[in-house]
Scaffold this active site. Structure first.
Site, short mmCIF file in Angstrom:
data_model
loop_
_atom_site.label_atom_id
_atom_site.label_comp_id
_atom_site.label_asym_id
_atom_site.label_seq_id
_atom_site.Cartn_x
_atom_site.Cartn_y
_atom_site.Cartn_z
N LYS A 115 0.79 -1.22 0.15
CA LYS A 115 0.05 -0.10 0.01
C LYS A 115 0.93 1.25 0.10
O LYS A 115 0.36 2.17 -0.71
CB LYS A 115 -0.90 0.01 1.34
CG LYS A 115 -1.96 -0.94 1.06
CD LYS A 115 -3.28 -0.84 1.69
CE LYS A 115 -4.40 -1.82 1.54
NZ LYS A 115 -5.46 -1.67 2.45
N LYS A 197 -4.10 -11.53 -6.72
CA LYS A 197 -5.08 -11.96 -6.03
C LYS A 197 -6.08 -11.08 -6.78
O LYS A 197 -5.85 -9.84 -7.01
CB LYS A 197 -5.04 -11.79 -4.44
CG LYS A 197 -5.08 -10.41 -4.01
CD LYS A 197 -5.52 -10.28 -2.51
CE LYS A 197 -5.42 -8.88 -2.35
NZ LYS A 197 -6.14 -8.47 -0.95
N LYS A 200 -10.30 -5.55 -4.66
CA LYS A 200 -11.32 -4.41 -4.90
C LYS A 200 -10.77 -3.20 -5.58
O LYS A 200 -11.24 -2.56 -6.26
CB LYS A 200 -11.45 -3.99 -3.16
CG LYS A 200 -12.71 -4.69 -2.47
CD LYS A 200 -12.92 -4.09 -1.39
CE LYS A 200 -12.06 -4.67 -0.29
NZ LYS A 200 -12.47 -4.38 1.14
P1 TYM Z 1 -10.42 -6.58 3.41
O1 TYM Z 1 -11.55 -5.89 3.51
O2 TYM Z 1 -9.19 -6.62 2.44
O3 TYM Z 1 -10.95 -8.19 2.95
C1 TYM Z 1 -12.19 -8.57 3.73
C2 TYM Z 1 -11.89 -10.38 3.56
O4 TYM Z 1 -11.86 -10.78 2.31
C3 TYM Z 1 -10.66 -11.54 2.10
N1 TYM Z 1 -10.00 -11.57 0.87
C4 TYM Z 1 -9.90 -12.69 -0.02
N2 TYM Z 1 -10.15 -13.95 0.06
C5 TYM Z 1 -10.00 -14.85 -1.03
N3 TYM Z 1 -9.63 -14.29 -2.13
C6 TYM Z 1 -9.53 -12.99 -2.41
N4 TYM Z 1 -8.91 -12.39 -3.52
C7 TYM Z 1 -9.72 -11.95 -1.35
N5 TYM Z 1 -9.56 -10.90 -1.15
C8 TYM Z 1 -9.72 -10.37 -0.09
C9 TYM Z 1 -9.68 -10.88 3.13
O5 TYM Z 1 -8.65 -11.87 3.49
C10 TYM Z 1 -10.63 -10.80 4.30
O6 TYM Z 1 -10.75 -11.87 5.14
N6 TYM Z 1 -7.35 -6.03 7.32
C11 TYM Z 1 -8.60 -6.56 6.90
C12 TYM Z 1 -9.98 -6.29 7.68
C13 TYM Z 1 -9.95 -6.49 9.13
C14 TYM Z 1 -10.03 -7.58 9.73
C15 TYM Z 1 -9.86 -7.22 11.15
C16 TYM Z 1 -10.17 -8.92 9.37
C17 TYM Z 1 -9.88 -5.25 10.03
N7 TYM Z 1 -9.74 -5.74 11.26
C18 TYM Z 1 -10.09 -8.07 12.26
C19 TYM Z 1 -10.29 -10.04 10.36
C20 TYM Z 1 -9.96 -9.51 11.71
C21 TYM Z 1 -8.73 -6.46 5.41
O7 TYM Z 1 -8.57 -5.33 4.66
O8 TYM Z 1 -9.55 -7.02 4.77
#
Ligand code: TYM
Length: 334
Positions: A115, A197, A200
């Site tokens: 990032k 991957k 978004k």
């Molecule tokens: P975020 O918002 O980027 O993604 C949300 C969830 O989606 C999963 N994910 C994927 N899984 C499979 N294939 C993909 N291409 C893919 N892209 C995203 C992510 O692994 C995630 O589970 N930091 C975290 C949010 C967060 C969080 C937390 C998660 C903040 N606090 C506490 C768990 C516990 C995030 O940015 O996820």
């Protein structure tokens, strides 16, 4: 909610439009696990501002994400669905945990490296300490299990390290959480570049299937998915595009990868892509219909937001008070 159940915590950022990767890697597992655990599902809006956001857009997306959790099948009466920013304990615990986290550890985080390379004009301290806020999210609720996609594993590991460090000084304050990674769908790749991957923030709209894409766009994106010239449908690293399509198909249909490979034995890539498109449509269409219905019911969603913020704050404050006492903050005088 009963006290006998173990605790589950997870969250998603309301940044950009959610992709099929978010659904198959996380949200789908959340729904499957909801009955087994006492669950906290947060819309992590505080994490979102590590990247510049338009305030009106962020607010709208946060609400849409919360509604989507419900549309996906999470019962908000039984599970705590809430906005991170509504529970001030997240920020308070994050500050304390910052003092138990090392710069070196945070510098090794691949998400920070990615990032900060992408947003060179805004490498802010929040981006750097992002994993500490994530650790606070999880540890505040004494979560046993955290269902995430593979890309969040490193953040889970640092959470465990911080918790263990804190516990080794002050006794057993925090539960040490385990990641829950689904058997299929834990890393869905870009349809245009299967080495990356599905994300978004991808600039190429054909690379990702968005949860709100209409059926024709879904079918078209699947049809255009990058494959290879091998001409056989096998699940192996040498064919990352085909492997990804098989992953998506298996995760959407609930079949094992082996079953899917057998099903497509002797088929061409065109047939595989068509079947993947149909499988994705059949998963996303009901979700979209439910989302559109729920979205209209403003009073219902408002009620959920209000009640669950209180519920989350109650649990969070219990941990926070304990931690504050342990580190030596003076007691409150009532
Ligand atoms: P975020 O918002 O980027 O993604 C949300 C969830 O989606 C999963 N994910 C994927 N899984 C499979 N294939 C993909 N291409 C893919 N892209 C995203 C992510 O692994 C995630 O589970 N930091 C975290 C949010 C967060 C969080 C937390 C998660 C903040 N606090 C506490 C768990 C516990 C995030 O940015 O996820």
């Amino acid at each position: 909610m009963t006290n006998e159940k173990q605790i589950l915590f997870s969250g998603m950022q309301a940044t950009g439009s959610l992709t099929l990767g978010n659904y198959l890697g996380a949200l789908k597992n959340w729904v499957n696990l909801a009955d087994e655990y006492e669950c906290y599902y947060s819309v992590v809006d505080m994490h979102s501002i590590t990247i510049r956001q338009d305030p009106a857009v962020l607010r709208k997306r946060a609400r849409a994400l919360l509604t989507l959790y419900i549309a996906a099948g999470i019962d908000p009466e039984k599970n705590c669905i809430y906005y991170q920013s509504h529970v001030s304990g997240h920020a308070e615990l994050a500050w304390i945990l910052n003092c138990f986290t090392y710069m070196g550890e945070l510098s090794r985080m691949t998400q920070f490296k990615d990032k900060s390379a992408k947003h060179t004009d805004n490498i802010n301290a929040g981006l750097f300490t992002y994993p500490v806020l994530m650790a606070a999210d999880i540890l505040l609720y004494q979560a046993n299990v955290v269902p995430v996609g593979i890309d969040q594993m490193q953040h889970l590991e640092i959470t465990r390290d911080i918790a263990q460090r804190f516990n080794s000084i002050y006794g057993d304050v925090f539960t040490i959480p385990e990641a829950y990674i689904g058997k299929v769908g834990a890393k869905i790749m870009s349809l245009q570049d299967p080495a990356r991957k599905m994300s978004k923030s991808d600039e190429n709209p054909n690379a990702s299937i968005y949860l709100m894409d209409d059926p024709d766009s879904i079918r078209r994106k699947c049809k255009r998915a990058v494959t290879d010239s091998e001409g056989v449908i096998l699940y192996r690293d040498e064919q990352p595009g085909v492997k990804n399509l098989l992953d998506i198909y298996s995760a959407c249909t609930g079949k094992s990868v082996d079953e899917s490979v057998k099903e497509f034995d002797g088929c061409g890539y065109g047939q595989l892509k068509e079947a993947v498109g149909e499988a994705v449509v059949s998963v996303l269409q009901p979700l979209q219909t439910r989302f559109k219905e729920l979205e209209k019911d403003k009073a219902y969603i408002d009620g959920i937001i209000r009640a669950n913020a209180e519920k989350a704050a109650y649990t969070a404050n219990k941990t926070l008070r304990k931690v504050q006492k342990k580190v030596g903050f003076p007691e409150r005088i009532r």
